[in-house]
Design a protein around this motif. Structure first.
Motif, PDB file in Angstrom:
ATOM      1  N   GLN A  39      62.419   2.284  29.271  1.00  0.00           N
ATOM      2  CA  GLN A  39      62.884   1.215  30.147  1.00  0.00           C
ATOM      3  C   GLN A  39      63.982   1.762  31.054  1.00  0.00           C
ATOM      4  O   GLN A  39      65.037   2.188  30.583  1.00  0.00           O
ATOM      5  CB  GLN A  39      63.441   0.050  29.324  1.00  0.00           C
ATOM      6  CG  GLN A  39      64.108  -1.048  30.150  1.00  0.00           C
ATOM      7  CD  GLN A  39      63.112  -1.907  30.906  1.00  0.00           C
ATOM      8  OE1 GLN A  39      62.378  -2.678  30.312  1.00  0.00           O
ATOM      9  NE2 GLN A  39      63.078  -1.776  32.231  1.00  0.00           N
ATOM     10  N   PRO A  46      66.458  -4.702  34.650  1.00  0.00           N
ATOM     11  CA  PRO A  46      65.226  -3.917  34.508  1.00  0.00           C
ATOM     12  C   PRO A  46      64.640  -3.524  35.860  1.00  0.00           C
ATOM     13  O   PRO A  46      64.558  -4.348  36.766  1.00  0.00           O
ATOM     14  CB  PRO A  46      64.290  -4.869  33.747  1.00  0.00           C
ATOM     15  CG  PRO A  46      65.189  -5.858  33.087  1.00  0.00           C
ATOM     16  CD  PRO A  46      66.367  -6.022  34.007  1.00  0.00           C
ATOM     17  N   ILE A  49      59.238   0.470  33.882  1.00  0.00           N
ATOM     18  CA  ILE A  49      58.893   1.016  32.577  1.00  0.00           C
ATOM     19  C   ILE A  49      58.054   2.260  32.822  1.00  0.00           C
ATOM     20  O   ILE A  49      57.028   2.200  33.508  1.00  0.00           O
ATOM     21  CB  ILE A  49      58.133   0.004  31.716  1.00  0.00           C
ATOM     22  CG1 ILE A  49      59.041  -1.199  31.379  1.00  0.00           C
ATOM     23  CG2 ILE A  49      57.631   0.658  30.433  1.00  0.00           C
ATOM     24  CD1 ILE A  49      58.366  -2.273  30.568  1.00  0.00           C
TER      25      ILE A  49
END
Length: 296
Positions: A39, A46, A49
């Motif tokens: 991540q 975020p 990924i």
């Protein structure tokens, strides 16, 4: 927080298998390349990924952020939170590292400025809508508006270029035991040794190389050459050009968009580099043949 570094995970994992040799079948063990999700966060938000081989998570994160135009200079980074188990090398004096054992499979890069809205880097210049979608011409136009051309002008002797795949293979530590990793190598024009990164993803290997250079304050990589073990696609050339790498060589084939990108950004692109033969697709003037620079 005073945290003692934990041993990083290796790039390989031992698994039990059934091995067949002719008519014989029996239990055995094999070493496979490790692949895990990472991540990536920016300012604790975020961002992406990634599937990668652990061990150089810091370099991977910084290299990707540099290629995407999020980070241009080391001074733009306030700190990086990372789990010590995902990082073999923790000696980066110019970076403030927050070692957090609970940040497993996570890198949080904290910038001194907020992340811009919308797409990242050169992708912000792409058209927001199009009847035909995003075509190669739109990609190149957006890239040209965002990214400076490569300026390196040193001439690389062809004998030295021919040795690049051998130098890369000699440094592929995990590949030698698993056969399952891509690699990218970086060498300066006046250097004799090659810095090599391995990963299950060929783009990741390039990001790791550029990220290490960024963490060590060595960007731009003017008059450096990069050799990759797999196909040379658009992203390989774009990431190398963003770091000002002047010559990119592949033991395999380039894609059409990679060739166009190399021509646009002034990268010398070499493909099918095997033994004492290769194809030069752009900027042949940086390749020194016995009779002088190769003519375009």
């Amino acid at each position: 927080m005073d945290v003692q570094p934990a041993p990083s995970r290796t790039g390989q994992q031992r698994v039990q298998i059934s091995r067949i040799q002719g008519n014989a079948v029996g239990p055995a063990f094999d070493e496979v390349a490790r692949e895990e999700a990472l991540q990536l966060m920016v300012n604790s938000q975020p961002l992406a990924i990634l599937l990668r081989t652990p061990g150089s998570d810091l370099e991977l994160a910084l290299g990707l952020l540099h290629a995407e135009g999020v980070v241009a200079r080391l001074a733009e980074i306030a700190s990086v939170r990372i789990a010590p188990s995902g990082q073999r090398d923790l000696h980066f004096p110019q970076l403030e590292l927050e070692l957090d054992p609970e940040a497993e499979n996570l890198v949080d890069v904290k910038l001194r400025a907020p992340l811009p809205d919308g797409g990242l880097g050169w992708q912000r210049a792409l058209p927001s809508s199009s009847a035909c979608g995003i075509c190669g011409a739109a990609t190149l136009e957006a890239l040209q508006r965002f990214q400076d051309p490569v300026e390196g002008d040193f001439i690389w002797p062809i004998e030295r270029i021919f040795r690049l795949p051998e130098m890369l293979a000699a440094s592929q530590r995990v590949f030698s035991s698993t056969g399952g990793l891509h690699a990218a190598g970086l060498i300066a024009w006046d250097g004799s040794s090659m810095v090599v990164a391995e990963d299950v993803g060929r783009h990741n290997a390039v990001d790791k190389l550029v990220g290490r250079a960024l963490a060590e304050g060595r960007l731009p990589l003017t008059n450096s050459a990069m050799v990759v073990s797999g196909r040379a696609g658009f992203e390989i050339v774009q990431k190398a050009a963003a770091a000002q790498v002047a010559l990119v060589a592949s033991i395999s084939a380039p894609s059409s968009l990679a060739v166009q990108t190399a021509e646009l950004l002034g990268v010398t692109l070499i493909g099918f580099l095997r033994g004492e033969r290769c194809n030069v697709y752009s900027r042949p003037d940086r390749v020194g043949a016995p009779g002088g620079p190769v003519a375009g």
